[in-house]
Design a protein around this motif. Structure first.
Motif, PDB file in Angstrom:
ATOM      1  N   ASN A 169       0.784  -1.065  -0.175  1.00  0.00           N
ATOM      2  CA  ASN A 169       0.171  -0.131   0.236  1.00  0.00           C
ATOM      3  C   ASN A 169       0.685   0.992  -0.189  1.00  0.00           C
ATOM      4  O   ASN A 169       0.418   2.495  -0.795  1.00  0.00           O
ATOM      5  N   GLU A 170       1.819   1.229   0.631  1.00  0.00           N
ATOM      6  CA  GLU A 170       3.127   2.368   1.132  1.00  0.00           C
ATOM      7  C   GLU A 170       3.716   2.355  -0.559  1.00  0.00           C
ATOM      8  O   GLU A 170       3.323   3.743  -0.881  1.00  0.00           O
ATOM      9  N   SER A 171       4.154   1.729  -1.105  1.00  0.00           N
ATOM     10  CA  SER A 171       4.569   1.490  -2.616  1.00  0.00           C
ATOM     11  C   SER A 171       3.647   2.183  -3.522  1.00  0.00           C
ATOM     12  O   SER A 171       3.946   3.063  -4.385  1.00  0.00           O
ATOM     13  N   GLU A 185       0.943   3.936  -2.645  1.00  0.00           N
ATOM     14  CA  GLU A 185       1.039   5.685  -2.626  1.00  0.00           C
ATOM     15  C   GLU A 185       1.712   6.640  -3.119  1.00  0.00           C
ATOM     16  O   GLU A 185       1.433   7.132  -3.728  1.00  0.00           O
ATOM     17  N   GLU A 186       2.885   5.866  -3.167  1.00  0.00           N
ATOM     18  CA  GLU A 186       4.331   6.765  -3.409  1.00  0.00           C
ATOM     19  C   GLU A 186       4.651   6.798  -4.735  1.00  0.00           C
ATOM     20  O   GLU A 186       5.045   8.066  -5.721  1.00  0.00           O
ATOM     21  N   LEU A 195       1.829   6.198  -7.449  1.00  0.00           N
ATOM     22  CA  LEU A 195       0.597   5.836  -8.354  1.00  0.00           C
ATOM     23  C   LEU A 195       0.155   6.972  -7.788  1.00  0.00           C
ATOM     24  O   LEU A 195      -0.533   7.170  -6.705  1.00  0.00           O
ATOM     25  N   PRO A 196       0.574   7.728  -6.861  1.00  0.00           N
ATOM     26  CA  PRO A 196      -0.383   9.223  -6.450  1.00  0.00           C
ATOM     27  C   PRO A 196      -0.888   9.924  -6.786  1.00  0.00           C
ATOM     28  O   PRO A 196      -2.188  10.144  -5.984  1.00  0.00           O
ATOM     29  N   GLY A 197      -1.614  10.062  -8.307  1.00  0.00           N
ATOM     30  CA  GLY A 197      -2.241  10.557  -9.118  1.00  0.00           C
ATOM     31  C   GLY A 197      -3.854   9.571  -8.720  1.00  0.00           C
ATOM     32  O   GLY A 197      -4.349  10.080  -8.632  1.00  0.00           O
ATOM     33  N   THR A 198      -2.661   8.269  -8.456  1.00  0.00           N
ATOM     34  CA  THR A 198      -4.797   7.520  -8.814  1.00  0.00           C
ATOM     35  C   THR A 198      -5.185   7.811  -7.520  1.00  0.00           C
ATOM     36  O   THR A 198      -6.276   7.577  -7.251  1.00  0.00           O
ATOM     37  N   TYR A 199      -3.897   7.759  -6.331  1.00  0.00           N
ATOM     38  CA  TYR A 199      -4.478   7.769  -5.428  1.00  0.00           C
ATOM     39  C   TYR A 199      -5.773   8.923  -5.092  1.00  0.00           C
ATOM     40  O   TYR A 199      -6.738   9.183  -4.637  1.00  0.00           O
ATOM     41  N   GLN A 200      -5.229  10.221  -5.608  1.00  0.00           N
ATOM     42  CA  GLN A 200      -5.769  11.504  -5.517  1.00  0.00           C
ATOM     43  C   GLN A 200      -7.146  11.019  -6.029  1.00  0.00           C
ATOM     44  O   GLN A 200      -8.267  11.344  -5.740  1.00  0.00           O
TER      45      GLN A 200
END
Length: 306
Positions: free
Chosen positions: A223-225, A227-228, A230-235
């Motif tokens: 999950n941390e990887s 988020e790191e 794929l920040p746009g996807t998380y947004q």
């Protein structure tokens, strides 16, 4: 379909003329749940008179009516008799029932309001509802809402289709953001479902990934990887993912409807079908029961329960 187009063509102009002559058109909202209430508030702020039928509704709906400035006529019959426009805002499962109830009321009045269905129906259901109103001379606009109730009216978009969509846009474009999906009645429904396949498919991808990550004991690390890197996807997931504990059943039905639509049109439907299956498995696992997560990471932490 030929008879339907003939009816719409002959009645569209006369309806628009009679509506324009009214100084204060009456808008009926059926019913003021979260989405219906926000739409009603936006209309009231723009000086539309908004009514509804509170009879038999839940305590929460009655509170929405009292707190929003909507006029409660109590009975559906009275609402149908007073309305110039009826906005149907219920669930896809309830949209046909609401339409049938309105048709029943129309047999006992000479009033002929326009009926606008803003539910996330399948194209087939939208066509069925339109045909239901044909014998009682009711103009029909098909539509759907893109976005959450809290995004009304500034950020959510109302997608509309059908012959009368231009009338809807001209009357309400000062209140809402509106997308013209074209003349084909079913187009707004297809638009909403296909758009949903993208964001719901992304959530299904993450849910399936976290199911496997939990199995291998690497959920936090993966999950941390993600988020790191794929920040746009998380947004993109911020608005949708935390809603799944409350609304996953609706998401399942929506994706099943999409899969059926694509299958009927002889189009690929494996992703839509797989998305529905993934959501079903998560729902049946019970990991979202009594959960109210505030963000993407918190939502995905629930997969540790598997």
């Amino acid at each position: 379909m030929k008879n339907l187009k003939k009816f719409v063509g002959s009645n569209c102009l006369s309806f628009q003329k009679s509506f324009i002559l009214k100084n204060q058109p009456v808008i009926a909202v059926l019913f003021p749940g979260d989405m219906g209430t926000q739409i009603a508030k936006a209309l009231i702020q723009h000086h539309f008179k908004v009514i509804t039928a509170g009879e038999g509704r839940s305590v929460r709906t009655l509170e929405n009516i009292r707190n929003s400035g909507i006029i409660d006529t109590h009975s559906l019959q009275e609402t149908v008799e007073q309305a110039d426009v009826i906005l149907s805002l219920t669930s896809p499962e309830g949209s046909m029932k609401v339409a049938e109830s309105v048709v029943s009321c129309l047999t006992m009045t000479s009033n002929r309001p326009i009926y606008v269905d803003l539910n996330s129906n399948t194209p087939a259901l939208a066509s069925s509802i339109e045909k239901l109103f044909l014998p009682v001379d009711i103009p029909f606009v098909n539509g759907a809402v893109m976005g959450a109730s809290k995004d009304i009216p500034d950020h959510a978009v109302l997608v509309v289709s059908g012959v009368l969509r231009h009338w809807f846009i001209s009357v309400f474009d000062s209140v809402f953001r509106i997308k013209d999906a074209g003349e084909k009645t079913e187009a707004a429904s297809a638009y909403k479902l296909l758009f949903s396949m993208v964001n719901k498919g992304m959530n299904a991808l993450f849910f399936e990934t976290m199911t496997a990550a939990a199995h291998f004991g690497i959920l936090d690390e993966l999950n941390e990887s993600l988020e790191e890197f794929l920040p746009g996807t998380y947004q993109d997931l911020i608005k949708t993912t935390p809603t799944y504990p409350q609304h996953i059943s609706r998401r399942i039905d929506e994706m099943k409807g999409l899969a059926d639509m694509l299958k009927d049109e002889n189009l690929p439907y494996l992703i839509a079908s797989g998305t529905a299956q993934t959501f079903e498995r998560v729902s049946q696992s019970g990991i979202f029961e009594n959960e109210n997560p505030e963000g993407v990471v918190e939502t995905l932490q629930n997969f540790k329960k598997l």
